[in-house]
Scaffold this active site. Structure first.
Site, PDB file in Angstrom:
ATOM      1  N   TYR A 150       0.293  -4.227  12.364  1.00  0.00           N
ATOM      2  CA  TYR A 150       0.574  -2.828  11.844  1.00  0.00           C
ATOM      3  C   TYR A 150       1.159  -1.604  12.856  1.00  0.00           C
ATOM      4  O   TYR A 150       1.914  -0.618  12.260  1.00  0.00           O
ATOM      5  CB  TYR A 150      -1.170  -2.523  12.169  1.00  0.00           C
ATOM      6  CG  TYR A 150      -1.561  -2.984  10.503  1.00  0.00           C
ATOM      7  CD1 TYR A 150      -2.238  -4.540  10.370  1.00  0.00           C
ATOM      8  CD2 TYR A 150      -1.878  -2.210   9.431  1.00  0.00           C
ATOM      9  CE1 TYR A 150      -2.495  -4.708   9.148  1.00  0.00           C
ATOM     10  CE2 TYR A 150      -2.457  -2.348   8.619  1.00  0.00           C
ATOM     11  CZ  TYR A 150      -3.055  -3.429   8.121  1.00  0.00           C
ATOM     12  OH  TYR A 150      -2.709  -4.051   6.592  1.00  0.00           O
TER      13      TYR A 150
ATOM     14  N   ASN B  74     -10.051  -2.475   2.392  1.00  0.00           N
ATOM     15  CA  ASN B  74      -9.994  -2.723   0.994  1.00  0.00           C
ATOM     16  C   ASN B  74     -11.065  -3.164  -0.106  1.00  0.00           C
ATOM     17  O   ASN B  74     -11.975  -2.299   0.514  1.00  0.00           O
ATOM     18  CB  ASN B  74      -9.391  -4.785   0.748  1.00  0.00           C
ATOM     19  CG  ASN B  74      -8.333  -4.612   1.062  1.00  0.00           C
ATOM     20  OD1 ASN B  74      -7.450  -3.382   0.969  1.00  0.00           O
ATOM     21  ND2 ASN B  74      -7.622  -6.081   1.061  1.00  0.00           N
TER      22      ASN B  74
ATOM     23  N   HIS C  42       1.226  -1.598   0.092  1.00  0.00           N
ATOM     24  CA  HIS C  42      -0.272   0.266   0.036  1.00  0.00           C
ATOM     25  C   HIS C  42       0.810   1.111   0.052  1.00  0.00           C
ATOM     26  O   HIS C  42       0.615   2.325   0.762  1.00  0.00           O
ATOM     27  CB  HIS C  42      -1.247   0.616   1.751  1.00  0.00           C
ATOM     28  CG  HIS C  42      -2.437  -0.582   1.095  1.00  0.00           C
ATOM     29  ND1 HIS C  42      -3.399  -0.412   0.663  1.00  0.00           N
ATOM     30  CD2 HIS C  42      -1.981  -2.194   1.652  1.00  0.00           C
ATOM     31  CE1 HIS C  42      -3.961  -2.145   0.839  1.00  0.00           C
ATOM     32  NE2 HIS C  42      -2.707  -2.973   1.378  1.00  0.00           N
TER      33      HIS C  42
ATOM     34  N   HIS D 235      -4.252   1.242  11.426  1.00  0.00           N
ATOM     35  CA  HIS D 235      -4.517  -0.513  12.210  1.00  0.00           C
ATOM     36  C   HIS D 235      -5.321  -1.059  13.086  1.00  0.00           C
ATOM     37  O   HIS D 235      -6.006  -0.706  13.535  1.00  0.00           O
ATOM     38  CB  HIS D 235      -3.514  -0.471  13.919  1.00  0.00           C
ATOM     39  CG  HIS D 235      -2.318  -1.222  15.145  1.00  0.00           C
ATOM     40  ND1 HIS D 235      -3.149  -2.840  14.018  1.00  0.00           N
ATOM     41  CD2 HIS D 235      -1.997  -0.919  15.822  1.00  0.00           C
ATOM     42  CE1 HIS D 235      -2.671  -3.399  14.782  1.00  0.00           C
ATOM     43  NE2 HIS D 235      -2.251  -1.881  15.679  1.00  0.00           N
TER      44      HIS D 235
HETATM   45 FE1  HDE Z   1      -3.015  -5.252   5.511  1.00  0.00          FE
HETATM   46  N1  HDE Z   1      -0.868  -3.581   5.536  1.00  0.00           N
HETATM   47  N2  HDE Z   1      -2.288  -7.024   5.595  1.00  0.00           N
HETATM   48  N3  HDE Z   1      -4.247  -5.642   4.348  1.00  0.00           N
HETATM   49  N4  HDE Z   1      -3.331  -3.381   4.398  1.00  0.00           N
HETATM   50  C1  HDE Z   1      -0.330  -2.729   5.531  1.00  0.00           C
HETATM   51  O1  HDE Z   1       0.348  -1.042   7.928  1.00  0.00           O
HETATM   52  C2  HDE Z   1      -0.724  -6.880   6.046  1.00  0.00           C
HETATM   53  C3  HDE Z   1      -4.616  -7.220   5.013  1.00  0.00           C
HETATM   54  C4  HDE Z   1      -4.636  -2.186   4.564  1.00  0.00           C
HETATM   55  O2  HDE Z   1      -3.473   3.454   4.116  1.00  0.00           O
HETATM   56  C5  HDE Z   1       1.104  -2.431   6.568  1.00  0.00           C
HETATM   57  O3  HDE Z   1       1.087   0.501   7.472  1.00  0.00           O
HETATM   58  C6  HDE Z   1      -0.582  -8.253   7.277  1.00  0.00           C
HETATM   59  C7  HDE Z   1      -5.677  -6.900   4.528  1.00  0.00           C
HETATM   60  C8  HDE Z   1      -4.605  -1.533   4.018  1.00  0.00           C
HETATM   61  O4  HDE Z   1      -1.976   3.398   5.662  1.00  0.00           O
HETATM   62  C9  HDE Z   1       1.462  -4.146   7.414  1.00  0.00           C
HETATM   63  C10 HDE Z   1      -2.099  -8.623   6.498  1.00  0.00           C
HETATM   64  C11 HDE Z   1      -6.666  -5.772   4.159  1.00  0.00           C
HETATM   65  C12 HDE Z   1      -3.545  -0.890   4.363  1.00  0.00           C
HETATM   66  C13 HDE Z   1       0.413  -4.095   6.547  1.00  0.00           C
HETATM   67  C14 HDE Z   1      -2.350  -8.010   5.544  1.00  0.00           C
HETATM   68  C15 HDE Z   1      -5.498  -4.741   4.590  1.00  0.00           C
HETATM   69  C16 HDE Z   1      -2.382  -1.991   4.748  1.00  0.00           C
HETATM   70  C17 HDE Z   1       1.710  -1.805   5.068  1.00  0.00           C
HETATM   71  C18 HDE Z   1      -2.621  -9.920   6.419  1.00  0.00           C
HETATM   72  C19 HDE Z   1      -7.978  -5.326   3.960  1.00  0.00           C
HETATM   73  C20 HDE Z   1      -2.980   0.509   3.950  1.00  0.00           C
HETATM   74  C21 HDE Z   1       1.940  -0.517   6.166  1.00  0.00           C
HETATM   75  C22 HDE Z   1      -2.676 -11.256   8.173  1.00  0.00           C
HETATM   76  C23 HDE Z   1      -8.817  -5.548   5.157  1.00  0.00           C
HETATM   77  C24 HDE Z   1      -3.154   1.666   5.366  1.00  0.00           C
HETATM   78  C25 HDE Z   1       1.241  -0.122   7.379  1.00  0.00           C
HETATM   79  C26 HDE Z   1      -2.423   2.483   4.988  1.00  0.00           C
HETATM   80  C27 HDE Z   1      -1.559  -1.686   5.340  1.00  0.00           C
HETATM   81  C28 HDE Z   1       0.011  -5.875   7.044  1.00  0.00           C
HETATM   82  C29 HDE Z   1      -4.086  -8.098   4.848  1.00  0.00           C
HETATM   83  C30 HDE Z   1      -5.464  -3.663   4.200  1.00  0.00           C
HETATM   84  C31 HDE Z   1       2.698  -4.431   6.815  1.00  0.00           C
HETATM   85  C32 HDE Z   1       0.237  -8.946   8.115  1.00  0.00           C
HETATM   86  C33 HDE Z   1      -7.055  -8.419   4.943  1.00  0.00           C
HETATM   87  C34 HDE Z   1      -5.915  -0.827   3.470  1.00  0.00           C
HETATM   88  O5  HDE Z   1       0.842  -3.485   8.507  1.00  0.00           O
END
Ligand code: HDE
Length: 759
Positions: A398, A184, A111, A375
């Site tokens: 997060y 999402n 992202h 988060h």
């Molecule tokens: Fe994320 N995801 N994600 N994700 N995600 C991040 O956090 C992660 C997942 C989502 O505009 C990271 O600050 C793991 C699903 C959005 O700043 C990180 C898993 C969904 C955003 C991270 C998922 C999301 C992130 C990267 C699986 C939809 C952007 C930078 C276990 C429900 C937020 C950050 C923004 C961002 C980890 C799966 C949505 C690395 C480990 C499912 C919208 O923490």
């Protein structure tokens, strides 16, 4: 009184002021109003106000060092003589360069590319029947929000139009603390367990040896991984659909994806899925368009959001909830804890409980959009987690990622991340600590500080985790209720319109054609056969391949603890699943043309009356009409009126607009028919099934393009419009109503397969 400011006097004319000027700015003005403040229309909510002490405005101020020392010469470093060498003593040079050297922080691991805006959320009525969360109780309360949209795979500088999932992250600054709904634009995800996330992301990111391709899933490693992960098939259907190439962030749905819990004042828990429903409907572009936009305007979505808000076309979404009583947890033929499944809206209706409005752009991209830290673990009383294993993993990830991205456990002190609710605890120190905690006490329990800050009882607003009963063995395992990987993939596919299905086929053909390893393509064909045999055979045809009878590799590669590999294979698809009309964008509301962009092609000699009548009619409906001429500057209409061009044919392309209008004026149209770019413009808009209108001589430009093949064009007289978005007015020029209706349809798909346009 000090003399009036040089900056103020020269503003708008020059950007550069020689230090030799002898007029001194008025230093008594700490915050002069800027002359083009873009936020006059913004709702000045509590968070927007809370950011005020952190805003900085150099208007009417002297240039200083970070220590506040006024700088006399910002052009030359300190040297031993005018020809140098430079001196180490030059603290001004060193401060400036050192700061510059450290301007970048690591981009988000996923992202990375995004855009954000401020706004507010307002409940329609009290949701007390489901949740005690304060921001959902009182319809008169506006809760400030900051919302960031993003793509997932690409780097910070990548195109907005990549085929990808979009992030839809909402930070509610509630009076009980921040609640982040980090969702999402698709309601399901690729994987069921957080332990697979690094693998998924490694597979989709550019390949490690050559860092190719950027922001694209069409490559070997992604499809290699996917072809071995049947649980991803439902999400693959979404990502291969046009949902992955939205027309605008403002025209996407949002989903919390996981099942969460709502807790009411009596402590009763219900399961919930969160939805965001865009009031402008759900609309997408075509893949051909997406690829072209990536070249013409890689900032397309970012710009669209920014410009809509600046123009007062505030994006709006309704917050929807699907609520499932605890007793009904197991009544579905999928598991509510499985993030690769959705609850069809026809089974559990979405109740719309409030509205989100975005009404203010950030002042500074880095300070706000880049530094905002979301988060899923930021929750408030009245909302709680389910045991979805993907969500559980996210709850760790997060905070951890902010530590590496923002570099300090004090990231919550960055202005955009601060809650508006008061914050008191015994956490101390760390890099870049801003808070000056008073007193001797930094521990609890204490008597020296009178026991403060003290724990909050539940009825004082203290958070109490839902006391879910768990009676289980500690195992590394996956529930058998997670093993139906194909039925909802099929549900999605069969719920699509014929056009949408065709786009899924085309997307799969494109993506898999980019895969060099034949076995990977074969494995994918076998999966597609499970979903829908028609889909599989169409994709196979595009790949020039036969569908193999079986997979060459076992799936679900983990070795189950019970050793029963067979029992851990995907369940066969349920062919009897009923379509869910809510899953098709064809059924989205198509009510108006608010914020739509219409290209008006014109040259010298244009019929100014035609042009301005159309422009006014479109603007009355909330759309924007832009004049595109062979050159910048002004063109002269038939009646001598000067009309300013918004774009030239060199800087505009049809893919940047929703519809095209060609006004009359023989001289104008003759000039345009001689411009290859003008004809290409019309051809492309026709190919992409957009509404096209022409009045008077304007029809000649359509005749010179592929639109000439269109049946409507055969009728030369009077007003003609059809259901296929081609509207011409020869003698009757009053076609505005028909054109507006045609634009509201977004696209006229019936044209797509008929028209063969090499544009
Ligand atoms: Fe994320 N995801 N994600 N994700 N995600 C991040 O956090 C992660 C997942 C989502 O505009 C990271 O600050 C793991 C699903 C959005 O700043 C990180 C898993 C969904 C955003 C991270 C998922 C999301 C992130 C990267 C699986 C939809 C952007 C930078 C276990 C429900 C937020 C950050 C923004 C961002 C980890 C799966 C949505 C690395 C480990 C499912 C919208 O923490």
């Amino acid at each position: 009184m000090l003399p009036r400011s040089i900056c103020l006097a020269a503003r708008g004319k020059h950007r550069y002021f020689p230090s030799s000027t002898n007029r001194k700015p008025d230093m008594s003005k700490q915050k002069a109003p800027t002359d083009n403040t873009p936020h006059d229309n913004a709702n000045d909510n509590a968070k927007v106000q809370a950011l005020e002490p952190f805003r900085e405005d150099g208007t009417d101020q002297l240039l200083t060092t970070n220590q506040g020392l006024p700088i006399n010469d910002n052009q030359n470093s300190l040297k031993a003589g005018p020809r140098g060498p430079s001196l180490l003593e030059d603290f001004i040079l060193r401060e400036k360069i050192t700061h510059f050297d450290h301007e970048r922080i690591p981009e988000r691991i996923v992202h990375a590319r995004g855009a954000a805006a401020h706004g507010y959320f307002q409940a329609y009525a009290s949701a007390a029947a489901f949740s005690r969360a304060k921001f959902l109780q009182d319809p008169s309360v506006q809760t400030p929000v900051f919302v960031r949209f993003s793509t997932v795979a690409g780097s910070r500088g990548s195109t907005d139009l990549a085929r990808d999932v979009r992030g839809f992250a909402v930070k509610f600054y509630t009076e009980e603390g921040n609640f982040d709904l980090v969702g999402n634009n698709m309601p399901v995800f690729f994987i069921q367990d957080a332990i697979k996330f690094p693998d998924l992301v490694h597979a989709v990111k550019p390949e490690p040896h050559n860092e190719i391709p950027q922001a694209a899933s069409a490559h070997d490693t992604f499809w290699d991984f996917i072809s071995l992960m049947p649980e991803s098939m439902h999400m693959i259907m979404w990502v291969m659909s046009d949902r992955a190439i939205p027309r605008s962030y403002r025209m996407m749905e949002g989903f919390g994806v996981h099942t969460f819990r709502l807790i009411d004042a009596q402590g009763v828990s219900r399961f919930v899925k969160f939805h965001w429903k865009p009031l402008l409907g759900i609309h997408s572009v075509l893949w051909d368009e997406a690829q072209k936009i990536s070249g013409k305007d890689a900032d397309f979505h970012r710009r669209d959001l920014w410009e809509a808000i600046e123009a007062g076309g505030f994006p709006e979404w309704e917050l929807g909830i699907q609520v499932v009583e605890e007793k009904d947890e197991h009544k579905f033929d999928f598991d509510l804890l499985d993030p690769t499944k959705l609850i069809p809206e026809e089974l559990v209706p979405v109740q719309r409980i409030g509205k989100l409005t975005l009404d203010r752009n950030p002042d500074n991209f880095f300070a706000e959009t880049e530094q905002v830290a979301f988060h899923p673990g930021h929750i408030v009383p009245g909302i709680d987690f389910s045991s979805d294993p993907l969500l559980q993993g996210r709850l760790f990830s997060y905070t951890d990622t902010q530590l590496s991205r923002l570099g300090s456990p004090n990231f919550h002190e960055i202005p955009i991340n601060r809650p508006i609710a008061p914050l008191h605890n015994n956490q101390r120190d760390g890099h870049m600590r801003q808070t000056i905690n008073k007193g001797r006490v930094s521990y609890e329990p204490n008597s020296i500080g009178g026991g403060c800050p003290m724990q909050a009882k539940a009825d004082w607003g203290g958070f109490v985790s839902y006391a879910e009963r768990i009676d289980a063995h500690k195992v590394r395992a996956r529930s058998a209720s997670f093993f139906d990987h194909y039925t909802q993939a099929r549900l999605f596919y069969i719920s699509q319109s014929a056009t949408e299905q065709d786009h899924v086929v085309q997307a799969l053909r494109f993506e898999l054609s980019m895969v060099k390893i034949r076995e990977v393509r074969e494995r994918m064909l076998v999966h597609l056969t499970q979903i829908d045999t028609g889909l599989a055979s169409k994709v196979a045809e595009g790949l020039g391949m036969k569908i193999p009878n079986k997979l060459d590799k076992p799936l679900n590669m983990s070795i189950p603890a019970d050793g029963d590999v067979e029992a851990h294979q995907p369940k066969p698809v349920n062919l009897k699943v009923n379509p869910s009309p809510a899953l098709s964008m064809a059924n989205t509301p198509k009510e108006g043309i608010k914020t739509r962009k219409i290209a008006v092609l014109a040259a010298d000699g244009v019929d100014g009356a035609d042009l301005s009548a159309m422009q006014q009619a479109l603007e009355k409906e909330g759309a924007q009409a832009f004049v595109i001429a062979p050159h910048m500057g002004s063109i002269t209409a038939e009646n001598g009126e000067a009309i300013e061009a918004d774009f030239s044919l060199l800087t505009a392309a049809s893919v940047m607009f929703d519809a095209v209008y060609v006004p009359g004026g023989a001289e104008s149209v003759t000039a345009l028919t001689q411009e290859a770019n003008a004809i290409h413009f019309v051809n492309e808009a026709y190919k992409h099934c957009k509404a096209i209108a022409a009045t008077g001589a304007g029809v000649d430009l359509l005749q010179a393009s592929y639109v000439a093949q269109h049946p409507t064009l055969a009728k030369q007289n009077g007003k003609t419009s059809d259901n296929e978005g081609i509207i011409i007015g020869q003698t009757d020029k009053n076609i505005t109503t028909d054109f507006i209706q045609a634009i509201a349809q977004h696209r006229h798909w019936s044209r797509e397969t008929k028209a063969k346009i090499p544009a």
